[in-house]
Design an enzyme around this catalytic site. Structure first.
Site, PDB file in Angstrom:
ATOM      1  N   HIS A 264       7.367  -3.058   3.821  1.00 25.71           N
ATOM      2  CA  HIS A 264       6.861  -4.253   3.518  1.00 25.71           C
ATOM      3  C   HIS A 264       5.288  -4.471   3.841  1.00 25.71           C
ATOM      4  O   HIS A 264       4.610  -4.838   2.754  1.00 25.71           O
ATOM      5  CB  HIS A 264       7.493  -5.367   4.354  1.00 25.71           C
ATOM      6  N   GLU A 265       4.991  -4.034   4.608  1.00 24.65           N
ATOM      7  CA  GLU A 265       3.472  -4.227   5.094  1.00 24.65           C
ATOM      8  C   GLU A 265       2.735  -3.223   3.962  1.00 24.65           C
ATOM      9  O   GLU A 265       1.381  -3.495   3.829  1.00 24.65           O
ATOM     10  CB  GLU A 265       3.082  -3.880   6.277  1.00 24.65           C
ATOM     11  N   HIS A 268       1.715  -4.824   1.002  1.00 27.27           N
ATOM     12  CA  HIS A 268       0.726  -5.976   1.207  1.00 27.27           C
ATOM     13  C   HIS A 268      -0.618  -5.090   1.223  1.00 27.27           C
ATOM     14  O   HIS A 268      -1.502  -5.222   0.265  1.00 27.27           O
ATOM     15  CB  HIS A 268       0.622  -6.826   2.543  1.00 27.27           C
ATOM     16  N   GLU A 294       3.006 -12.157  -1.358  1.00 26.63           N
ATOM     17  CA  GLU A 294       4.360 -11.687  -0.781  1.00 26.63           C
ATOM     18  C   GLU A 294       5.418 -10.730  -2.111  1.00 26.63           C
ATOM     19  O   GLU A 294       5.947 -10.007  -1.648  1.00 26.63           O
ATOM     20  CB  GLU A 294       5.147 -13.150  -0.689  1.00 26.63           C
TER      21      GLU A 294
END
Lengths: 501, 501
Positions: A264-265, A268, A294
């Site tokens: 997830h990170e 980003h 997001e």
């Protein structure tokens, strides 16, 4: 004209560089700062924040912007026009609010955080209610100052998802409720639930870390211009596209949580590393909105890494990392296990099917508070009623209910919708990619992630702030934001996993 | 009056907090920054440096200081008077120099560093000579601006060791030469040299690190308000007395170097952690001079940790850490081995007996350059001649000679004397401690370091900038700076180790 623009660039780059410094301090505080340094660090950050605020509200910046705005800007390119437009927007946000209101909001944020922590700990919503009431009054006044033409809640949403209003969100969220509530019910009622027993056990932290690093870099995280560290709450920080720092936390009882949090990170991080900083450290090169950010993390976490091609590519590696635990598993059972859908009380632990309902609940409450159709004192009851209606469960305490999130204690109203808008964008982008590059799932299954990253780089990251989120979605996917793909995706995927009729 | 002083405090604390931020950036750059982030970081640091310079030269600060200077300051305490005095000194240093000279010095420092790196790599002094010539011209002009009453080289020394001049240094350095040159000769001519074979081998890095951490904390380093990390060059940094960060490097072929480097940096760290920041983040709470700072690191590294009581306390722990290597050693052979004296080309690798001669050589060259008795083009020859005279060796290349240090490439003239002044202060402080607390060596031998740390805290660290170095030495030791104790210490210690007649 050119002289004014050069002047603007210099002022904006100074602000960007000082913001980069602030961001480094934030990372340091979360990741490496000694425990005893908190008070000194708060003073250092306050001093720097004061300087940045001084620069952002400098009347000379305002004069320069107004000069540029009034002159004919035909001779400027779209990047230059974007920088002027965005800088003017920030300048107005910073200067339209009276100093006293700014100070009261800052003071309430700081105090509210402490009160919320205690109230949550003691399960006592009534202690937190006055903070919430005061925030609503101040945030309404703030909205009237910064965007007198907008409904106050829309002005708050605008801060996180520029140009998006309740008029756009409400019908989308209504569609989601209509489709997802029965889907979740059907899943819950199904007699066979996936076997997740092999995801329980002990998973050595050093192996988790090595696995997460490998996958993050396989996907495209450039470790020459970034870092992966450990912090209490995972986040993506850093100071510049050449200095992007993600964090996670490792629990020895669960490797899926940290692995998917790193993915997830990384999503980003790829956005940050892909920003077009050759435009200069200027607004046009910055990331667009919370929702678009997001969308990038969810693109990799949900659309890619929770998909079957990804599982089939990495299953052998994962099983080789934890051979004792995953002996009995196979690609298919692993895929099902990591895609379990189960209503729970806590938003941040929710799966992709139930997550939108956590967000919708908060959106409806925020909307109700701003239009006075709900009262702060009634929130615990409203919360529990909606949880029952949407997810069929009732939190046993307010700590596990209305008091769970930190957002309201800092006055961040209008933030929650971004999470689900991000999920919808992510799915819509993924659908567009599949149609443009039909071999995408084959690429994933063979660990060839570069075409996907390149596509996101080109279509989204390198567009910076040139377009509104609405324009960007239209440009990338050929259609306006729509929940259809997201609903199709969830329905198809989970009907297959749970073998729904 | 009070209003002016409050105003001053606010301005000075803002500057201190911004300097703390800058220091965090510096640590980050050396310890954790991704390799690819250098360019962005340089811009961030330049932006912050610009803000700090703006604050330090703010005419409103000057007005405030002059107002306070002119008024009768009888009603202010000594801390307040110190803050005013020190702030005025900094303000004048910052404002007396024309902007063009500041810029040319900054530009030359930055360019000079690159030229020096290349010249050293290619062993080509003539490439570096023009930088040195230009620096001398600029630093002479700078000195005439900031301290027209001082000899230009004294003005440069003053920047690092306030109030100390050639008149004070030269006789001390002459004494050292007179005593140390024959001592070193006697040591070199002695047939029996200490056995150091057990210090060679392989020493696991994780064990080195654990040992260094233990000893650093035993001595008194507060890890709740500090960190120990790894960097290319060891240093002590951090942003505040509650955030003190030391670094070292580990080589698996040598554990003594990194262990003693950690002890050295711990000495600096104890000074920083002991600063009286309850005075506020103001000049009075800052460390005094480079020389006094170095006295604190050398106090622990040389006076304490290279002494026999320390070796006897830690030998068993060290042998237990590296049992294979140190099997044949004992306290006495270990003590002798770590106190080997041997002339070498490189200052930073020198032992405590030969080190002062490296410094004196540089001091004499700097003095000669400023008084025009030496020419830049002759430096390689002068260097080698002095090396032969003082240490009996001749560097085979300028890379190992005149080009070895980075100081001149950044224009830091007058810095070198601080190293040896620090060693003399350290010895004089240690002698004073022994006479005040005769059980000191017994305390060291039993690992009871608190009384030593407390004494340094009280006598030196907590004095901040209240006194000049000259006053401080007088107050702490009851006498003026003198090389006598240092010479006695070295002569006695090394006569015993080398069993000189």
């Amino acid at each position: 004209m050119n002289q004014h623009y050069q002047n603007l660039v210099q002022k904006l780059e100074e602000i960007a560089h000082l913001n980069g410094v602030m961001s480094t301090l934030g990372w340091d505080q979360e990741v490496v700062m000694p425990a005893g340094a908190g008070e000194a660090r708060a003073k250092q950050m306050a001093a720097l924040a004061g300087v940045i605020h001084e620069r952002m509200t400098d009347p000379a910046l305002g004069d320069c912007l107004n000069e540029l705005k009034e002159k004919n800007s035909d001779r400027l390119g779209e990047v230059e026009r974007c920088n002027i437009r965005e800088a003017l927007h920030s300048y107005e946000l910073e200067t339209k609010v009276p100093k006293q209101l700014v100070q009261e909001l800052a003071e309430l944020s700081s105090r509210g955080q402490g009160i919320w922590v205690m109230a949550r700990q003691e399960n006592k919503f009534s202690d937190f209610a006055p903070v919430l009431k005061r925030f609503l009054a101040l945030k309404t006044e703030w909205a009237q100052r910064v965007s007198p033409d907008l409904n106050p809640y829309d002005a708050n949403i605008d801060l996180f998802e520029r140009g998006t209003t309740m008029d756009m969100i409400t019908p989308i969220f209504e569609r989601l409720k209509q489709e997802l509530i029965p889907l979740i019910e059907a899943i819950q009622n199904h007699p066979q639930q996936p076997d997740t027993s092999f995801l329980q056990g002990r998973f050595a932290l050093d192996k988790q870390e090595a696995l997460a690093r490998k996958i993050s870099q396989d996907i495209g995280f450039n470790i020459q211009q970034g870092r992966i560290d450990v912090s209490v709450h995972p986040f993506c920080g850093g100071s510049h596209p050449t200095d992007v720092r993600i964090t996670t936390r490792y629990k020895d009882s669960d490797f899926i949580e940290s692995l998917y949090s790193v993915i997830h990170e990384t999503g980003h991080a790829l956005y940050e590393q892909g920003r077009p900083y050759e435009f200069g450290d200027l607004p046009a090169s910055e990331s667009l909105t919370m929702g678009i950010h997001e969308s990038q993390s969810l693109f990799w976490e949900r659309m890619v890494a929770q998909g079957k091609p990804f599982c089939s590519h990495y299953f052998d590696t994962i099983r080789a990392t934890f051979p004792d635990n995953l002996q009995s598993a196979n690609v298919d059972s692993f895929y099902r296990a990591i895609n379990t859908c189960k209503p729970g009380f806590i938003r941040v632990e929710a799966d992709e099917v139930t997550y939108p309902l956590h967000v919708i609940l908060r959106y409806e409450i925020e909307k109700g508070l701003f239009d006075d159709s709900m009262r702060v004192d009634d929130l615990p009851a409203i919360w529990n009623e909606l949880m029952w209606k949407y997810l069929g469960i009732t939190p046993p305490t307010d700590t596990l209910g209305v008091l769970q999130d930190s957002h309201w204690s800092g006055g961040a109203f209008g933030y929650f919708p971004s999470y689900t808008l991000g999920a919808i964008y992510a799915c819509q982008f993924y659908t567009a990619l599949l149609s443009e590059q039909p071999d995408t799932e084959m690429n994933i299954a063979t660990g060839n992630f570069a075409p996907i990253k390149d596509w996101l780089n080109e279509k989204i990251h390198r567009q910076g702030r040139l377009y509104t989120p609405q324009e960007l979605v239209q440009r990338v996917t050929g259609e306006a934001l729509s929940p259809d793909h997201f609903i199709d995706y969830l329905t198809t995927k989970y009907s297959e996993i749970y073998q729904l009729g």
